[in-house]
Design a protein around this motif. Structure first.
Motif, short mmCIF file in Angstrom:
data_model
loop_
_atom_site.label_atom_id
_atom_site.label_comp_id
_atom_site.label_asym_id
_atom_site.label_seq_id
_atom_site.Cartn_x
_atom_site.Cartn_y
_atom_site.Cartn_z
N GLY A 185 -5.27 -22.18 -13.47
CA GLY A 185 -3.92 -21.62 -13.49
C GLY A 185 -3.88 -20.21 -14.01
O GLY A 185 -2.89 -19.50 -13.82
N GLY A 214 -2.79 -19.11 -1.12
CA GLY A 214 -2.20 -18.39 -2.23
C GLY A 214 -2.29 -16.89 -2.11
O GLY A 214 -1.90 -16.18 -3.04
N ARG A 448 0.06 -24.15 -17.65
CA ARG A 448 0.06 -23.14 -16.59
C ARG A 448 0.36 -23.84 -15.27
O ARG A 448 -0.30 -24.82 -14.92
N THR A 449 1.35 -23.33 -14.58
CA THR A 449 1.83 -23.98 -13.37
C THR A 449 2.00 -22.96 -12.26
O THR A 449 2.45 -21.84 -12.50
N TYR A 450 1.58 -23.33 -11.06
CA TYR A 450 1.94 -22.51 -9.90
C TYR A 450 2.19 -23.43 -8.71
O TYR A 450 1.71 -24.56 -8.66
N TYR A 451 2.96 -22.93 -7.78
CA TYR A 451 3.07 -23.63 -6.51
C TYR A 451 3.14 -22.61 -5.39
O TYR A 451 3.67 -21.51 -5.53
N ASN A 452 2.54 -22.99 -4.28
CA ASN A 452 2.55 -22.18 -3.06
C ASN A 452 3.23 -22.96 -1.95
O ASN A 452 2.96 -24.15 -1.77
N ASN A 474 4.75 -17.76 -3.65
CA ASN A 474 4.11 -18.23 -4.87
C ASN A 474 5.04 -18.05 -6.06
O ASN A 474 5.74 -17.04 -6.17
N ARG A 475 5.00 -19.03 -6.94
CA ARG A 475 5.70 -18.95 -8.22
C ARG A 475 4.73 -19.38 -9.29
O ARG A 475 4.12 -20.47 -9.21
N THR A 476 4.54 -18.54 -10.32
CA THR A 476 3.58 -18.80 -11.38
C THR A 476 4.29 -18.75 -12.73
O THR A 476 5.07 -17.82 -12.99
N GLY A 497 7.56 -16.50 -16.79
CA GLY A 497 7.38 -16.82 -15.38
C GLY A 497 7.53 -15.57 -14.54
O GLY A 497 8.47 -14.79 -14.74
#
Length: 763
Positions: A185, A214, A448-452, A474-476, A497
């Protein structure tokens, strides 16, 4: 009894059902990456084409019998079918027709020569050309890719200059082990721990050209584990010995039936190392299984475990590098610094076929890493646990009468990183004691987080022209909890964020003729800062820091001449980066991140392969790759220093790799490789450069079979044949403290050998 029209219709329906179930149904896939292979010709014993596979590799056959499966880019395969039911056919790639193979790097299977971006494939043959311990030689043959190796567990990879400014390890480059992310992450990637003997192929996408991974700035490295083969049962064992106390054992077991397969690979690698405090001990265990349940469903499972203990000699100053390269850095030798880690990953993938036009592939995965690293300045303890899901819908349709292939999906990733530091009291104990843990200095927990969310499509505008359009969102997010707050240690907890980032991609490929194709793409990428880069010296979160972002512009050609004996790929590109992240040193091995400006990466990449001689008894092949790197700081102000116009730190001016491979029917084979690495700036001011260097490696071997049951392969290799003195890794912008000289250099190994034997027992 009178037969009516109704009776006739009923009889026809019954016969139709009978023959439908009597038909042979199946799927054709790449034996290495399991990608479905479309347009495979299926011939009967009269050499008549009776069927072809569709876009998802599916086919129907009228009856049992012997059939031949043919597809350009793959080896022909004859199969005798003795019963009805669902059948899976695995085809092996033909390395002499690499442009024709099916790449799955974008999840939309397509021929490599029709790809709209730069994709390089490292095959199992390429891996077997080198020693089976270090993958540096393999990756450095890919133009645009540069891997530096301080020791077996100290490496740094850059692609097109991205990642070169990272001080330790690899960042800003994404990596996947099949469908499982290897990138944390925090954006950091480690691939050198994986066993080379358990990998069948690398697919490398260069530049920010992959919407579905990503949109990493540098690109994506896709590791394909050795697939479990159907209808094969064997055990392979390999033993290697070499310089500096190298020993390595590998056991490779495969058990496959018609629709289920299982592969397990175990390895144990030990080395004393070329330098002091350089011992290395690693054990790995990899399991890969495939289960084709029926016509519409399949499951696969992947497990990998690595247990590593490796001592760290670290970098040294110029005087030590030139006059005593075997020495470890003094403080690392005194503290006997090392890394002791255990790492595991698990993934399960479900492949469901809705119909002949759509399918869904869903993977769930988990990983962990536990590490303990005594260093001269402290002792670091780390514990990481990650969970994630990746799902995509793939389809094939027609639009205005033309073929349209697309994928739509999402990836969610969350990891928990717990880390802390302790005093290292080695100086308070007699010399030779090594590191001794003292009082706790810090204790942090990061979530720690992300999504695509991603979309990509290939549209065949004409038979010769393919248009590719992609989009990634993407959001991190980071959340930091300080669990060691005292009067002298202020609370550093915080969360941050980054704004969502949209990264589009546009690409086109056009076949001028059967042997010449052009491709071009424009793509956007980004790289978020690590949590440590977002921390200010007072421990607070720096909300002003921004992700690095950039645009990649590229044009290239893939050409095959002289009956495809000569294959050429050339790419010209420009990668423009803004919000350049710079690690600003605040103390001994302590840094903060700042956005300091812009860089521009202009480059040319060339790949050439030529078959000098090919016959039933002997083959002679030549390859050459070349990277020309013109990378500059376009706008770079760091404090009171203006480095605008200087060369980008940590990247050679050019890299040349060339070599010759020979194979004979008698079983004798060999390869010789020459690598030239140009001068490299070590400091942002460009006041110090690392010298250019040349390396030559060779390998000779002999393969034979005994009664078609035992296959034996013996080999001998020599690396750095001419005993070149060189730095295999550079620590950029190093500074000396307390009057000590800066430690820029990791000395490379001198001339060294390895030899081994591989035995394959077929059941």
């Amino acid at each position: 009894m009178r037969y009516t029209k109704a009776h006739t219709i009923s009889l026809l329906l019954v016969l139709n059902v009978f023959f439908t179930y009597a038909q042979i149904k199946g799927k054709i896939i790449d034996s290495e990456n399991k990608a479905p292979i479309a347009d495979v010709e299926i011939l009967n014993t009269n050499n008549d084409i009776i069927s072809k596979s569709n876009a998802f590799g599916e086919f129907d056959l009228p009856d049992m019998g012997t059939y031949e499966f043919k597809k350009s880019g793959f080896q022909d395969k004859k199969v005798t079918i003795k019963k009805t039911g669902y059948l899976v056919i695995q085809l092996n790639i033909n390395v002499s027709q690499l442009n024709e193979i099916i790449v799955s790097a974008n999840h939309i299977p397509q021929r490599l020569k029709k790809a709209t971006s730069s994709i390089d494939v490292i095959t199992s043959n390429d891996i077997q050309r080198i020693n089976n311990v270090n993958l540096t030689e393999v990756l450095n043959k890919v133009p645009g890719v540069y891997m530096q190796t301080g020791s077996l567990n100290t490496n740094k990879i850059s692609i097109r200059g991205i990642g070169s400014r990272n001080l330790y390890g690899t960042s800003k480059i994404r990596a996947y082990f099949e469908d499982i992310p290897l990138t944390t992450g925090n954006g950091e990637t480690t691939i050198e721990d994986f066993e080379l003997g358990a990998i069948s192929r690398f697919e490398i996408i260069k530049g920010a050209a992959s919407s579905i991974y990503g949109a990493g700035l540098g690109g994506t490295i896709h590791l394909m584990p050795k697939n479990a083969f159907l209808n094969q049962k064997y055990i392979k064992t390999e033993l290697s010995l070499g310089s500096f106390g190298l020993t390595k054992e590998i056991v490779n077991f495969n058990y496959g039936t018609e629709n289920n397969s299982f592969r397990a690979v175990y390895s144990n690698t030990k080395s004393d190392g070329y330098r002091d405090n350089n011992a290395y001990n690693r054990q790995t265990f990899t399991i890969n299984t495939n289960h084709y349940l029926n016509e519409t469903n399949s499951l696969s499972f992947l497990v990998s475990y690595v247990d590593l203990k490796s001592y760290i000699p670290s970098s040294v100053d110029e005087n030590t590098y030139r006059n005593n390269p075997t020495a470890a850095a003094y403080t690392w030798a005194q503290s006997k610094g090392y890394e002791d880690s255990q790492r595991g990953i698990f993934g399960s993938t479900w492949d469901h076929q809705f119909n002949e036009h759509a399918k869904v592939i869903t993977s769930i995965f988990s990983s962990f890493k536990k590490s303990y690293e005594p260093r001269p300045f402290d002792i670091l303890s780390e514990n990481t646990f990650a969970l994630g899901l990746r799902s995509r819908l793939l389809g094939t349709d027609t639009l205005f009468g033309k073929e349209l292939n697309w994928t739509l999906g999402t990836e969610f990733f969350k990891d928990r990183y717990i880390y802390g530091t302790f005093e290292n009291l080695y100086q308070d104990y007699p010399q030779g004691t090594g590191s001794v843990e003292g009082d706790r200095l810090s204790n942090f927990k990061e979530n720690r987080t992300y999504y695509n969310a991603f979309f990509e499509t290939n549209y065949n505008i004409t038979k010769s022209t393919t248009l590719s359009v992609g989009l990634n969102y993407n959001r991190t997010l980071y959340k930091l909890k300080d669990r060691f707050v005292t009067q002298d240690n202020p609370d550093q907890s915080g969360s941050y964020g980054f704004k969502g980032i949209l990264s589009p991609k546009f690409g086109v490929s056009h076949e001028l003729s059967k042997n010449i194709s052009l491709f071009s793409n424009i793509s956007h990428g980004f790289s978020p800062p690590t949590t440590s880069e977002t921390l200010l010296p007072d421990g607070m979160i720096n909300t002003n820091i921004k992700p690095e972002t950039g645009w990649n512009y590229e044009i290239g050609t893939r050409t095959a001449l002289y009956n495809s004996r000569l294959k050429i790929q050339v790419s010209l590109y420009r990668l423009a980066i803004k919000n350049l992240l710079v690690a600003r040193r605040t103390g001994n091995d302590q840094f903060i991140g700042v956005n300091a400006g812009k860089t521009r990466h202009d480059g040319m990449e060339l790949s050439l392969k030529y078959q000098w001689l090919t016959s039933k008894t002997f083959s002679l092949n030549h390859y050459l790759t070349y990277s020309l790197n013109h990378y500059r700081f376009k706008d770079f102000v760091d404090g009171d220093n203006n480095y605008s116009g200087n060369k980008l730190t940590g990247v050679p001016s050019n890299i040349l790799n060339t070599g010759i491979d020979i194979n004979s029917q008698s079983g004798i084979y060999g390869t010789i490789n020459f690598e030239h690495v140009g001068k490299m700036p070590i400091t942002d001011s460009n006041s110090i450069f690392n010298d250019a260097y040349n390396l030559t490696n060779l390998k000779l071997g002999y393969r034979t079979s005994i009664k078609k049951t035992f296959l034996v392969n013996v080999y001998f290799g020599l690396d750095n044949v001419f005993d070149e003195h060189y730095a295999s890794q550079i620590l950029i912008n190093a500074r000396g403290f307390n009057g000590a000289a800066p430690r820029y250099y990791y000395p490379g190994s001198p001339i060294n050998f390895y030899l081994g034997i591989n035995i394959n027992f077929l059941f």
